[in-house]
Design a protein around this motif. Structure first.
Motif, PDB file in Angstrom:
ATOM      1  N   GLY A  22       9.696   3.605   2.084  1.00 54.91           N
ATOM      2  CA  GLY A  22      10.294   4.165   3.056  1.00 54.91           C
ATOM      3  C   GLY A  22      11.797   3.813   3.180  1.00 54.91           C
ATOM      4  O   GLY A  22      11.957   2.745   3.092  1.00 54.91           O
ATOM      5  N   VAL A  23      12.199   4.724   3.845  1.00 54.53           N
ATOM      6  CA  VAL A  23      13.557   4.336   4.881  1.00 54.53           C
ATOM      7  C   VAL A  23      13.193   4.753   6.524  1.00 54.53           C
ATOM      8  O   VAL A  23      13.133   5.456   6.941  1.00 54.53           O
ATOM      9  N   GLN A  52      18.410   4.034  22.047  1.00 54.05           N
ATOM     10  CA  GLN A  52      17.906   3.206  20.627  1.00 54.05           C
ATOM     11  C   GLN A  52      16.600   4.136  20.674  1.00 54.05           C
ATOM     12  O   GLN A  52      15.657   4.725  21.827  1.00 54.05           O
ATOM     13  N   LEU A  53      16.644   4.494  18.965  1.00 58.94           N
ATOM     14  CA  LEU A  53      15.291   5.113  18.360  1.00 58.94           C
ATOM     15  C   LEU A  53      15.784   4.993  17.001  1.00 58.94           C
ATOM     16  O   LEU A  53      16.365   4.420  16.360  1.00 58.94           O
ATOM     17  N   VAL A  54      13.956   5.059  16.548  1.00 67.60           N
ATOM     18  CA  VAL A  54      14.058   4.643  14.630  1.00 67.60           C
ATOM     19  C   VAL A  54      13.310   5.266  15.065  1.00 67.60           C
ATOM     20  O   VAL A  54      11.903   5.847  15.034  1.00 67.60           O
ATOM     21  N   VAL A  55      13.825   6.362  13.491  1.00 69.59           N
ATOM     22  CA  VAL A  55      13.005   7.130  12.950  1.00 69.59           C
ATOM     23  C   VAL A  55      12.208   6.269  11.432  1.00 69.59           C
ATOM     24  O   VAL A  55      13.462   5.976  10.176  1.00 69.59           O
ATOM     25  N   LYS A  56      11.483   6.749  11.344  1.00 68.38           N
ATOM     26  CA  LYS A  56      10.657   6.092   9.741  1.00 68.38           C
ATOM     27  C   LYS A  56      10.749   7.498   8.954  1.00 68.38           C
ATOM     28  O   LYS A  56       9.697   8.828   8.870  1.00 68.38           O
ATOM     29  N   VAL A  57      10.265   7.359   7.454  1.00 71.00           N
ATOM     30  CA  VAL A  57      10.118   7.862   6.454  1.00 71.00           C
ATOM     31  C   VAL A  57       9.532   7.435   5.504  1.00 71.00           C
ATOM     32  O   VAL A  57      10.018   6.289   4.990  1.00 71.00           O
ATOM     33  N   LYS A  58       8.081   7.719   5.106  1.00 68.96           N
ATOM     34  CA  LYS A  58       7.876   6.731   3.837  1.00 68.96           C
ATOM     35  C   LYS A  58       7.140   8.322   3.042  1.00 68.96           C
ATOM     36  O   LYS A  58       6.976   9.404   2.650  1.00 68.96           O
ATOM     37  N   SER A  66      17.705   1.851   6.221  1.00 67.32           N
ATOM     38  CA  SER A  66      17.886   0.582   5.666  1.00 67.32           C
ATOM     39  C   SER A  66      16.309   1.226   4.586  1.00 67.32           C
ATOM     40  O   SER A  66      15.606   1.873   5.522  1.00 67.32           O
ATOM     41  N   GLY A  67      16.468   1.033   3.387  1.00 68.38           N
ATOM     42  CA  GLY A  67      15.379   0.960   2.779  1.00 68.38           C
ATOM     43  C   GLY A  67      13.991  -0.338   2.665  1.00 68.38           C
ATOM     44  O   GLY A  67      15.041  -1.238   2.898  1.00 68.38           O
ATOM     45  N   VAL A  68      13.128   0.253   2.983  1.00 62.11           N
ATOM     46  CA  VAL A  68      11.477  -1.296   3.101  1.00 62.11           C
ATOM     47  C   VAL A  68      10.526  -0.354   2.013  1.00 62.11           C
ATOM     48  O   VAL A  68      10.223   0.833   0.920  1.00 62.11           O
ATOM     49  N   ASP A  69      10.311  -1.336   1.171  1.00 64.07           N
ATOM     50  CA  ASP A  69       9.051  -1.249   0.306  1.00 64.07           C
ATOM     51  C   ASP A  69       7.744  -1.864   0.749  1.00 64.07           C
ATOM     52  O   ASP A  69       7.792  -2.828   0.968  1.00 64.07           O
ATOM     53  N   TRP A  70       7.236  -0.777   1.744  1.00 62.03           N
ATOM     54  CA  TRP A  70       5.448  -1.242   1.774  1.00 62.03           C
ATOM     55  C   TRP A  70       4.476  -1.693   1.024  1.00 62.03           C
ATOM     56  O   TRP A  70       3.667  -0.875   1.939  1.00 62.03           O
ATOM     57  N   GLY A  71       5.345  -1.784   0.500  1.00 65.02           N
ATOM     58  CA  GLY A  71       3.387  -2.552  -0.429  1.00 65.02           C
ATOM     59  C   GLY A  71       3.395  -0.992  -1.652  1.00 65.02           C
ATOM     60  O   GLY A  71       3.181  -1.139  -2.667  1.00 65.02           O
TER      61      GLY A  71
END
Lengths: 158, 186, 350, 373
Positions: free
Chosen positions: A72-73, A85-91, A63-68
């Motif tokens: 990021g994705v 399970q794991l969460v990977v974030k990239v900004k 999911s794409g997210v607009d952190w202000g």
């Protein structure tokens, strides 16, 4: 495998994780979150998938997210064998043309998900097979799910 | 039904009634009635369901609520042979030109039922949505509105019967096509 | 009591030879057109009521008494509908196509021996003429599909061409096995032979096999499910008549039902003795022949409707495999068995 | 210069056909750009967005109670399970303690919704393959479930029976009686489904061996629900990450290995039997107690990200909420099962005929608003 074991395993792959901006956090979510720099994204993802004792072969949510300030994705990964399970974030900071490398060569489901993220956030994905708008019409200007998107014609705000 | 097409003159009518025309239209009106009776009782709907209301439309077509009793049963996939389009579901900006082209492709005596709140006014997606057309009558002229989200099969049946009654009051010599002047917003 | 005979003499006594026969032809044409229209309408209604009965629902029962006027309303609406057409369509062929289909259906109907005297044309190549006519109907469908310049219609038309050409083989061969016993193609002769036992009883096993093949091929001939690939609702939308509206579409819609009636009538004439009552119980009452003919035809039509509402649709390659690899060899083998049986005289005669 | 001999010298070039937004087989407004050569399909390119109602943008301005109303317009055939997904996410985020009664009722109604969705799928599946009568038998059983829902939840299709914190109101007095009647009725009718369609030789010939999806592809494409399980990939969220009362119920997960269209068909039919057995195990012992856990009217989720997976009739629905502590979510993403199931259509439909494409699409059980959101 529990989150701590995962964390040690992953940080054992790279000589010094902090230097290249790899953080592990766990407090505001029920999964282990890894924030990674766009450069190492593809390399980390392939390792996560192919490494026998992590084997994250199921990308169930991209999911794409607009952190202000930055765009990021968020990648939600799960292993169908170990069931962890794991969460990977990239900004990325720049909002004009944010680009990440694609992961659709690793997981085929990312093809459609990345087109959706491009459609709503304008995030480019390098060497994606056919990156064009999925839901909206070709000549739609602006990216609707960004926080600064405004469209008075057909959006009635309440 | 709201529309009564009986034509007896009410008792307290002040003026004198002059029979219309030289009697020729007696034939026309009776021909009208026959043709309208034929059109009303065999409305073939088009295969057009966009979202949740389509399921309620399918329920109306199924065994329990069965709109084939009234002659609606033959649902045609091609707009050429359909004469009733039931807009069952939300019309989105990308779908509006498609709906308009479908409407134009249909053969002339064509009728439209806007089924469900989304087709009438955008329904639950009225606020805060950038892609929904607020009501199908921005795109094509609508004859009967069936409110509800989704409306019950009985409500759709009542809407169809109301459309039948409306068709029975049409007259051939001053037939007004709903599409003329629609784009100019008359 | 034969009406046609004395009308015939009365006409010939009144007018010279040529005009009399023309008037007679015209008279027959009018009678059959009426029969054709009424049969078509009420077959459509019968189909919708039978379908509703299969599908746990009521079917049209609000228009007229018990829905009897429903198809009348459909016909009236279709008559008063606008005839749309596309600019890119090939105008002449586009308008010609429906008439092909309707005319062939009408021509085939004039041959059937509804009863002793009630038969329009008793030509001596009866069955051969029927098969030839039913193959002309396909040209109408091909024309319609090709000329309406629509991709879905083109696919539908190509499918119908392939399907009808291959299934005509089985229709022809299965009727041929029955003609072995009658020895003549003339329909009245065929009924004559069946005076001592219907053909399906006379020819026992090979006749029943021929009947089954004929029913399969006949359903495929009329493009009805499980072979309705031509107007496959879920694949091609409206198939070859996507671009037709109003009365032109009504021709296709009506012709499909009349073709069904024709296939059923051929089956009754060849297999079940057209107007002969079973075991000759009502031979002496004059007008009952038509009644028996219609009873048998409606039974077979009900069978074809039963096929339509139970079986899913075949895929195009399975359709062709069924014909060329299974029905054709079976038919040829059946033909040989029947020939041997007729030679050795093993048929049952009452 | 390739030296392969040209088999047929009639060079048949491919042409593009538009299985457009309005087409009987697309169950809604999905547009497929087919590149076909004669009848063989060379490429399927779905064009979505004809029913994109921007639900995710709306969620950023709605309170959590309002979001629940939007979710059952997404996948309207498993609307109850969608509502349950959002409510579970909110409840887990607030660490609310949910009474036992609510969990059991939610599970029963979820399984009833699954049966209703599968009967509709079976009816429309028959229609797509050409048997037009299955549509009416499927809807007959679905009507009985609609009556149960109408009495208890007040609506037939978009129920909104769940609210964050429990149920809108308690179950109707003769809910248990009606459900038992339905189970008895449906147990006699389900073998009829097999009689009419599953063992029909034409149906099997049309379904077996087409649209084959291997297990690795299923995982890599993210196929979930019956589509994944037909290829041997065990992805039942009720088993692996069980929620509500699924851990107290014994049911087995149906797995097939062939992965072709007929396997997907069989998985759904057998799943209906499983749902029936789940309801039977729960219907008699619905625990007494409160049907609503106390929450304040304006729900504010704590800072952070929350994710909840739920098994809808079509597959795995994921609700991902990023919250900054205000009364409406900062960002809300729905991982819809149909979206991933559709993405593999091109991979499995190439090489087949148009008839195969229609049959394969029917077994993917697509609901287009669930894909477009």
């Amino acid at each position: 495998m529990t989150n701590e074991a995962l964390q040690n395993l992953i940080s054992s792959w790279i000589p010094d994780p902090i230097a290249i901006g790899l953080e592990f956090t766990e407090e505001k979510s029920q999964f282990l979150n890894i924030t990674v720099q766009p450069e190492q994204l593809h390399q980390l993802m392939t390792q996560l998938k192919n490494n026998p004792d992590t084997k994250f072969d199921y990308l169930f949510c991209l999911s794409g997210v607009d952190w202000g300030k930055e765009l990021g994705v968020v990648y939600h990964l799960e292993s169908t064998t170990h069931r962890h399970q794991l969460v990977v974030k990239v900004k990325t900071e720049d909002r004009e043309n944010p680009t990440f490398d694609t992961v659709c060569t690793i997981w085929r489901t990312a093809e459609f998900h990345e087109r959706e993220v491009f459609d709503f956030f304008g995030i480019q994905f390098t060497n994606h097979p056919n990156l064009k708008r999925l839901f909206l019409t070709e000549e739609w200007d602006g990216f609707p799910l960004r926080k600064d998107y405004v469209d008075e014609i057909n959006m009635i705000i309440k | 039904m709201g529309v009564n097409n009986t034509s007896e003159i009410p008792a307290d009518f002040p003026g004198k009634v002059i029979p219309g025309g030289n009697g020729a239209n007696i034939l026309v009106t009776s021909l009208d009635d026959i043709i309208n009776w034929g059109r009303a009782n065999s409305l073939w709907s088009l295969y057009f369901g966009t979202s949740c209301c389509a399921i309620e439309m399918m329920q109306t077509g199924a065994a329990r609520h069965d709109y084939s009793r009234f002659g609606f049963e033959v649902a045609r996939p091609s707009p050429r042979q359909a004469d009733l389009i039931i807009i069952a579901g939300t019309i989105v900006n990308k779908m509006a030109p498609v709906l308009r082209r479908l409407y134009d492709q249909m053969a002339e005596p064509k009728y439209v039922i806007a089924m469900g709140a989304c087709a009438i006014s955008g329904g639950p997606f009225y606020y805060n949505s950038y892609s929904v057309v607020k009501g199908a009558d921005h795109v094509i002229p609508v004859d009967v509105y069936v409110p509800g989200c989704p409306p019950r099969p009985e409500a759709l049946l009542e809407g169809m019967l109301m459309l039948q009654a409306k068709i029975k009051t049409e007259s051939m010599n001053n037939k007004v096509f709903p599409i003329d002047g629609f784009d100019e917003g008359l | 009591m034969n009406i046609t005979k004395n009308i015939h003499e009365w006409l010939f006594s009144l007018m010279p030879e040529a005009t009399a026969s023309i008037v007679e032809m015209a008279l027959i044409a009018v009678v059959y057109l009426l029969l054709f229209a009424v049969a078509g309408l009420y077959l459509v209604l019968l189909e919708r009521r039978v379908a509703a009965w299969f599908q746990l629902r009521l079917g049209p029962n609000r228009v007229g008494y018990q829905g009897l006027l429903q198809t009348m309303a459909d016909a009236l609406k279709l008559v008063s509908k606008e005839l749309t057409g596309t600019i890119k369509a090939d105008k002449f062929l586009y308008n010609l196509a429906p008439y092909f289909v309707i005319v062939t259906a009408l021509m085939a109907m004039s041959l059937f021996p509804f009863s002793e005297e009630f038969q329009a044309f008793d030509i001596n190549i009866g069955i051969f003429f029927l098969i030839a006519i039913s193959s002309i109907g396909v040209i109408g469908i091909l024309l319609a599909g090709w000329s309406s310049n629509n991709k879905f219609a083109l696919i539908g038309a190509m499918r119908s061409g392939v399907q009808t050409i291959s299934y005509e083989l089985s229709v022809g061969l299965s009727l041929l096995t029955m003609v072995l016993m009658t020895g003549s193609l003339q329909l009245s002769q065929i009924v004559e032979v069946q005076k001592d036992g219907w053909l399906i009883v006379q020819g026992h096993i090979p006749a029943i096999i021929a009947f089954c093949i004929y029913m399969i091929a006949g359903t495929a001939e009329t493009n009805r499910a499980p072979f309705d690939l031509v107007e496959a609702e879920s694949e091609l939308g409206a198939g070859f008549h996507t671009e037709y509206s109003g009365m032109k579409f009504a021709y296709f819609f009506l012709a499909e039902f009349i073709n069904m009636f024709i296939i059923a009538s051929i089956a009754t004439t060849v297999f079940f003795g057209a107007y002969l009552s079973p075991f000759g119980i009502t031979e002496n009452i004059p007008l009952l022949g038509v009644f028996w003919f219609l009873i048998k035809t409606l039974a077979i039509i009900f069978l074809m409707m039963w096929f339509r509402w139970t079986f899913p649709r075949l895929r195009i390659d399975q359709l062709l495999v069924l014909e060329w690899k299974y029905l054709l060899p079976l038919n040829l083998m059946n033909l040989i068995i029947m020939a041997l049986m007729v030679l050795l005289g093993l048929t049952i005669q009452f | 210069m390739d030296t392969t001999p040209i088999i047929n010298n009639f060079k048949s070039e491919e042409y593009q056909i538009n299985m457009g937004p309005q087409h009987p087989a697309t169950h809604g407004v999905l547009r497929l750009l087919l590149t076909i050569d004669g009848e063989i399909i060379k490429r399927v390119e779905p064009d979505l967005g004809y029913i994109h109602r921007s639900i995710e943008k709306m969620c950023e301005r709605d309170s959590y109670q309002q979001i629940v109303h939007l979710t059952d317009r997404m996948d309207y055939l498993s609307s109850h399970i969608n509502n349950e997904a959002v409510c579970l996410t909110v409840e887990n985020a607030l660490q609310l303690e949910i009474p036992e009664r609510v969990k059991v009722i939610r599970t029963i109604i979820a399984e009833l919704t699954r049966i209703a969705s599968h009967t509709l799928w079976w009816g429309v599946m028959g229609m797509d393959v050409g048997a037009l009568t299955t549509y009416f038998y499927g809807f007959r059983d679905r009507e009985m479930i609609n009556d149960i829902f109408e009495e208890t939840c007040g609506a037939r299709l978009t129920m909104n029976y769940n609210i964050p914190g429990g149920l809108m109101f308690d179950i109707h007095p003769n809910f248990v009686k009606r459900t038992k009647e339905f189970i008895a009725h449906f147990k006699t009718k389900l073998p009829e489904y097999d009689l009419l369609l599953s063992n029909n030789i034409i149906f099997r010939k049309r379904m077996e061996g087409i649209g084959i999806l291997t297990k690795e592809d299923a995982i890599s494409f993210g196929a979930s629900g019956p589509v994944g399980r037909a290829s041997g990939y065990s992805c039942d969220v009720r088993k692996h990450h069980s929620y509500s009362a699924y851990d107290k119920v014994k049911f087995n997960e149906i797995l097939k290995t062939e992965g072709d269209t007929y396997a997907r068909y069989q998985v759904r039919i057998l799943e209906m039997w499983e749902s029936l057995s789940i309801i039977e195990q729960l219907i008699d012992n619905i625990p007494e107690g409160e049907f609503f856990a106390k929450t304040n009217t304006v729900i504010k989720l704590p800072e952070g990200e929350f994710y909840q997976k739920v098994e809808t009739a079509r597959g795995e629905l994921g609700v991902y909420i990023v919250s900054t502590g205000t009364k409406n979510p900062y960002r809300m993403k729905f991982r819809s099962p149909g979206f991933s199931n559709l993405s593999l259509l091109n991979h499995i439909a190439v090489g087949g005929k148009i008839g195969d494409l229609v049959a394969t699409m029917a077994t993917l059980d697509l609901v287009i608003p669930d894909i477009d959101r």
